[in-house]
Write an enzyme that holds these catalytic residues in place. Structure first.
Site, PDB file in Angstrom:
ATOM      1  N   ASP A 221     -12.502  49.851 -38.636  1.00  0.00           N
ATOM      2  CA  ASP A 221     -13.886  49.416 -38.567  1.00  0.00           C
ATOM      3  C   ASP A 221     -14.331  49.710 -37.138  1.00  0.00           C
ATOM      4  OD1 ASP A 221     -16.289  48.266 -39.388  1.00  0.00           O
ATOM      5  OD2 ASP A 221     -15.310  46.566 -40.340  1.00  0.00           O
ATOM      6  N   ASP A 222     -15.263  49.038 -36.622  1.00  0.00           N
ATOM      7  CA  ASP A 222     -15.813  49.271 -35.290  1.00  0.00           C
ATOM      8  C   ASP A 222     -14.718  49.227 -34.214  1.00  0.00           C
ATOM      9  OD1 ASP A 222     -17.094  48.930 -32.762  1.00  0.00           O
ATOM     10  OD2 ASP A 222     -18.889  48.251 -33.802  1.00  0.00           O
TER      11      ASP A 222
ATOM     12  N   HIS B 217     -21.330  49.024 -48.163  1.00  0.00           N
ATOM     13  CA  HIS B 217     -20.525  47.830 -47.924  1.00  0.00           C
ATOM     14  C   HIS B 217     -20.759  46.838 -49.059  1.00  0.00           C
ATOM     15  CE1 HIS B 217     -19.935  49.225 -43.826  1.00  0.00           C
ATOM     16  NE2 HIS B 217     -19.061  48.248 -43.676  1.00  0.00           N
TER      17      HIS B 217
ATOM     18  N   GLU C  95     -16.853  42.545 -48.711  1.00  0.00           N
ATOM     19  CA  GLU C  95     -16.137  42.071 -47.520  1.00  0.00           C
ATOM     20  C   GLU C  95     -16.215  40.551 -47.515  1.00  0.00           C
ATOM     21  OE1 GLU C  95     -15.820  43.063 -42.779  1.00  0.00           O
ATOM     22  OE2 GLU C  95     -17.655  43.603 -43.813  1.00  0.00           O
TER      23      GLU C  95
END
Length: 141
Positions: free
Chosen positions: A96-97, A15, A18
């Site tokens: 994403d989640d 990551h 972001e």
């Protein structure tokens, strides 16, 4: 850990971008010698960073709904995938989640299409790239 993974031929990703700056994305790629960046949308603020990603074949694994819900992008129509695509930066469309963002990959594609951000043939090009990439790479999570 990244050196060991690289020595064993694994795809390196993490990551970055972001939140933060385009320079943070570039620095993460250079320091960790990454092949891919999870999110990476901050790179859209810098043409130099986008050219760096393109020239080094660094793929951004984008998560539109997550980035919009977290306030990193205003909406699907102005989502930076359009900019990355036009600059030739390799991208994939992801979720994403699921428990938090309640979106599927199909919904991500649909929202980018419905908003007018991307055309069907462009989305199909991204889809085909993602499928080819997935077939030829091992992933480090």
């Amino acid at each position: 850990m990244y050196r060991t993974a690289k020595a064993n031929g694994l795809c390196l990703r993490a990551h970055a971008g972001e939140f933060g700056t385009a320079e943070d994305v570039r620095e993460a790629v250079e320091v960790l010698e990454m092949d891919e960046v999870q999110h990476g949308i901050a790179a859209a603020a810098s043409p130099q960073t986008m050219y760096f990603l393109k020239d080094n074949h660094i793929c951004l694994n984008l998560c539109p709904t997550s980035n919009i819900m977290l306030g990193r992008s205003g909406d699907y129509k102005t989502y930076p995938i359009r900019l990355f695509y036009d600059y030739g930066v390799p991208v994939t469309i992801n979720t994403d989640d699921m428990l938090i963002f309640n979106s599927s990959v199909s919904r991500e594609y649909r929202m980018l299409y419905d908003s007018g951000c991307m055309k069907p043939e462009e989305l199909d090009t991204i889809r085909q790239f993602g499928l080819r990439k997935g077939l030829r790479m091992n992933f480090l999570i």
